[in-house]
Design a protein around this motif. Structure first.
Motif, PDB file in Angstrom:
ATOM      1  N   GLY A 263       0.786  -1.231   0.000  1.00  0.00           N
ATOM      2  CA  GLY A 263       0.000   0.000   0.000  1.00  0.00           C
ATOM      3  C   GLY A 263       0.817   1.280   0.000  1.00  0.00           C
ATOM      4  O   GLY A 263       0.257   2.378  -0.093  1.00  0.00           O
ATOM      5  N   ASN A 264       2.137   1.154   0.092  1.00  0.00           N
ATOM      6  CA  ASN A 264       2.981   2.336   0.273  1.00  0.00           C
ATOM      7  C   ASN A 264       2.756   3.420  -0.768  1.00  0.00           C
ATOM      8  O   ASN A 264       2.476   4.583  -0.447  1.00  0.00           O
ATOM      9  CB  ASN A 264       4.461   1.938   0.261  1.00  0.00           C
ATOM     10  CG  ASN A 264       4.949   1.388   1.587  1.00  0.00           C
ATOM     11  OD1 ASN A 264       4.162   1.006   2.440  1.00  0.00           O
ATOM     12  ND2 ASN A 264       6.257   1.334   1.745  1.00  0.00           N
ATOM     13  N   LEU A 265       2.936   3.078  -2.033  1.00  0.00           N
ATOM     14  CA  LEU A 265       2.941   4.101  -3.069  1.00  0.00           C
ATOM     15  C   LEU A 265       1.565   4.727  -3.268  1.00  0.00           C
ATOM     16  O   LEU A 265       1.462   5.953  -3.456  1.00  0.00           O
ATOM     17  CB  LEU A 265       3.472   3.512  -4.380  1.00  0.00           C
ATOM     18  CG  LEU A 265       4.928   3.046  -4.336  1.00  0.00           C
ATOM     19  CD1 LEU A 265       5.361   2.509  -5.699  1.00  0.00           C
ATOM     20  CD2 LEU A 265       5.858   4.162  -3.887  1.00  0.00           C
ATOM     21  N   ALA A 266       0.506   3.928  -3.216  1.00  0.00           N
ATOM     22  CA  ALA A 266      -0.838   4.483  -3.374  1.00  0.00           C
ATOM     23  C   ALA A 266      -1.175   5.433  -2.225  1.00  0.00           C
ATOM     24  O   ALA A 266      -1.781   6.493  -2.433  1.00  0.00           O
ATOM     25  CB  ALA A 266      -1.868   3.357  -3.458  1.00  0.00           C
ATOM     26  N   LEU A 267      -0.778   5.064  -1.012  1.00  0.00           N
ATOM     27  CA  LEU A 267      -1.049   5.924   0.137  1.00  0.00           C
ATOM     28  C   LEU A 267      -0.211   7.199   0.086  1.00  0.00           C
ATOM     29  O   LEU A 267      -0.689   8.290   0.436  1.00  0.00           O
ATOM     30  CB  LEU A 267      -0.786   5.159   1.439  1.00  0.00           C
ATOM     31  CG  LEU A 267      -1.794   4.058   1.750  1.00  0.00           C
ATOM     32  CD1 LEU A 267      -1.271   3.159   2.865  1.00  0.00           C
ATOM     33  CD2 LEU A 267      -3.151   4.651   2.132  1.00  0.00           C
ATOM     34  N   LYS A 268       1.012   7.069  -0.375  1.00  0.00           N
ATOM     35  CA  LYS A 268       1.869   8.249  -0.496  1.00  0.00           C
ATOM     36  C   LYS A 268       1.303   9.214  -1.531  1.00  0.00           C
ATOM     37  O   LYS A 268       1.273  10.440  -1.324  1.00  0.00           O
ATOM     38  CB  LYS A 268       3.283   7.827  -0.874  1.00  0.00           C
ATOM     39  CG  LYS A 268       4.303   8.957  -0.831  1.00  0.00           C
ATOM     40  CD  LYS A 268       5.712   8.412  -1.025  1.00  0.00           C
ATOM     41  CE  LYS A 268       6.742   9.500  -0.803  1.00  0.00           C
ATOM     42  NZ  LYS A 268       8.128   8.966  -0.905  1.00  0.00           N
ATOM     43  N   GLU A 269       0.821   8.674  -2.633  1.00  0.00           N
ATOM     44  CA  GLU A 269       0.232   9.522  -3.670  1.00  0.00           C
ATOM     45  C   GLU A 269      -1.040  10.195  -3.181  1.00  0.00           C
ATOM     46  O   GLU A 269      -1.289  11.370  -3.468  1.00  0.00           O
ATOM     47  CB  GLU A 269      -0.069   8.684  -4.918  1.00  0.00           C
ATOM     48  CG  GLU A 269      -0.647   9.499  -6.062  1.00  0.00           C
ATOM     49  CD  GLU A 269      -0.872   8.676  -7.319  1.00  0.00           C
ATOM     50  OE1 GLU A 269      -1.396   9.235  -8.298  1.00  0.00           O
ATOM     51  OE2 GLU A 269      -0.525   7.482  -7.321  1.00  0.00           O
ATOM     52  N   ALA A 270      -1.837   9.463  -2.395  1.00  0.00           N
ATOM     53  CA  ALA A 270      -3.116   9.997  -1.934  1.00  0.00           C
ATOM     54  C   ALA A 270      -2.975  11.005  -0.805  1.00  0.00           C
ATOM     55  O   ALA A 270      -3.777  11.934  -0.685  1.00  0.00           O
ATOM     56  CB  ALA A 270      -4.022   8.845  -1.494  1.00  0.00           C
ATOM     57  N   THR A 271      -1.952  10.829   0.035  1.00  0.00           N
ATOM     58  CA  THR A 271      -1.866  11.640   1.258  1.00  0.00           C
ATOM     59  C   THR A 271      -0.599  12.468   1.379  1.00  0.00           C
ATOM     60  O   THR A 271      -0.536  13.366   2.231  1.00  0.00           O
ATOM     61  CB  THR A 271      -1.942  10.728   2.500  1.00  0.00           C
ATOM     62  OG1 THR A 271      -0.753   9.915   2.571  1.00  0.00           O
ATOM     63  CG2 THR A 271      -3.163   9.819   2.459  1.00  0.00           C
TER      64      THR A 271
END
Length: 256
Positions: A64-72
């Motif tokens: 989930g790292n990259l998706a969460l970084k992009e979102a938040t």
């Protein structure tokens, strides 16, 4: 002020955990097994993700790292020892480092064995530790990259934390771990009592974690490798505790 903690199931048997400091508004996810599950937990709590504290590189802890970084726009923190395998890592941590989470010191403990770079996080002022896949309730992680002696030493580091330390781990493996533990330490009254508690919790659909250091020292065969009954069960009455541990972990690898 004490941290707020929110644990939630994700994937097939993982746990995600959010920690939140009310005064600053900072929220950390301990690992990021699944972006959608973390986002759902954030929506439920109303918290805003500011950082991810990574224990090790396995995909079921970092997918989930990259998706969460992009979102938040969150900061991703993780072990320096395997930084090249941690998606989106911004800050690298090593043994002995102290990471500041909104005034709550987070001590980094290098716990190789499951992976070579695995780290755990200990928050002494809050009495909590995040063990990833090094220590489970009644268990420990498979030794994939490191060695059995390394895993033994890593567990000893965690066992040396204060008995009252509340330990969060990465998976719900406790029922299976109990079934194995009683084949080795079936005369342990504390273990048998814990088995009843585990069965009740799982029948009600409740988690068996977090655990405590005290509970693990009293009931986990991996931490009782110097106990006479455990040694006898492994037919290693005079062997070093590290060798008894190695035999226990190897037996669990083949346990059905």
């Amino acid at each position: 002020m004490a941290l707020a903690i929110f644990q939630f199931p994700c994937l097939s048997d993982n746990y995600g955990v959010l920690i939140h400091d009310e005064a600053s508004g900072r929220t950390a996810s301990i690992d990021a097994p699944d972006a959608a599950a973390v986002q759902a937990a954030l929506a439920e709590t109303g918290w805003t993700l500011t950082e991810i504290l990574t224990t090790h590189h396995h995909a079921d802890h970092t997918d989930g790292n990259l998706a969460l970084k992009e979102a938040t726009g969150c900061t991703i923190v993780g072990p320096s020892y395997e930084a090249d395998k941690i998606p989106g890592i911004d800050q690298k941590l090593s043994e002995g480092d102290v990471y500041d989470f909104a005034g709550h010191p987070v001590h980094v403990i290098w716990t190789p064995g499951h992976t070579l770079g695995h780290i755990a996080y200990f928050l002494p002022e809050d009495g909590i530790a995040f063990a990833g896949d090094t220590m489970f309730a009644l268990g420990c992680g498979r030794v994939f990259e490191g060695t059995l002696p390394q895993m033994w030493q890593s567990l000893q580091k965690l066992a040396a934390l204060p008995d009252e330390t509340i330990v969060y781990c990465g998976h719900e493996y406790t029922e299976s771990n109990f079934r194995f533990a009683v084949t080795i330490d079936g005369g342990n009254a504390a273990l048998l009592a814990r088995g009843e508690e585990i069965r009740k919790l799982r029948a009600e659909g409740k988690p068996t974690v977090p655990t405590t250091i005290a509970a693990e020292k009293a009931t986990s065969p991996y931490l009782r490798a110097d106990d006479a009954a455990v040694r006898a069960a492994m037919k290693l009455p005079d062997a070093p505790a590290a060798d008894v541990f190695a035999a226990i972990r190897t037996a669990k690898d083949n346990f059905k």
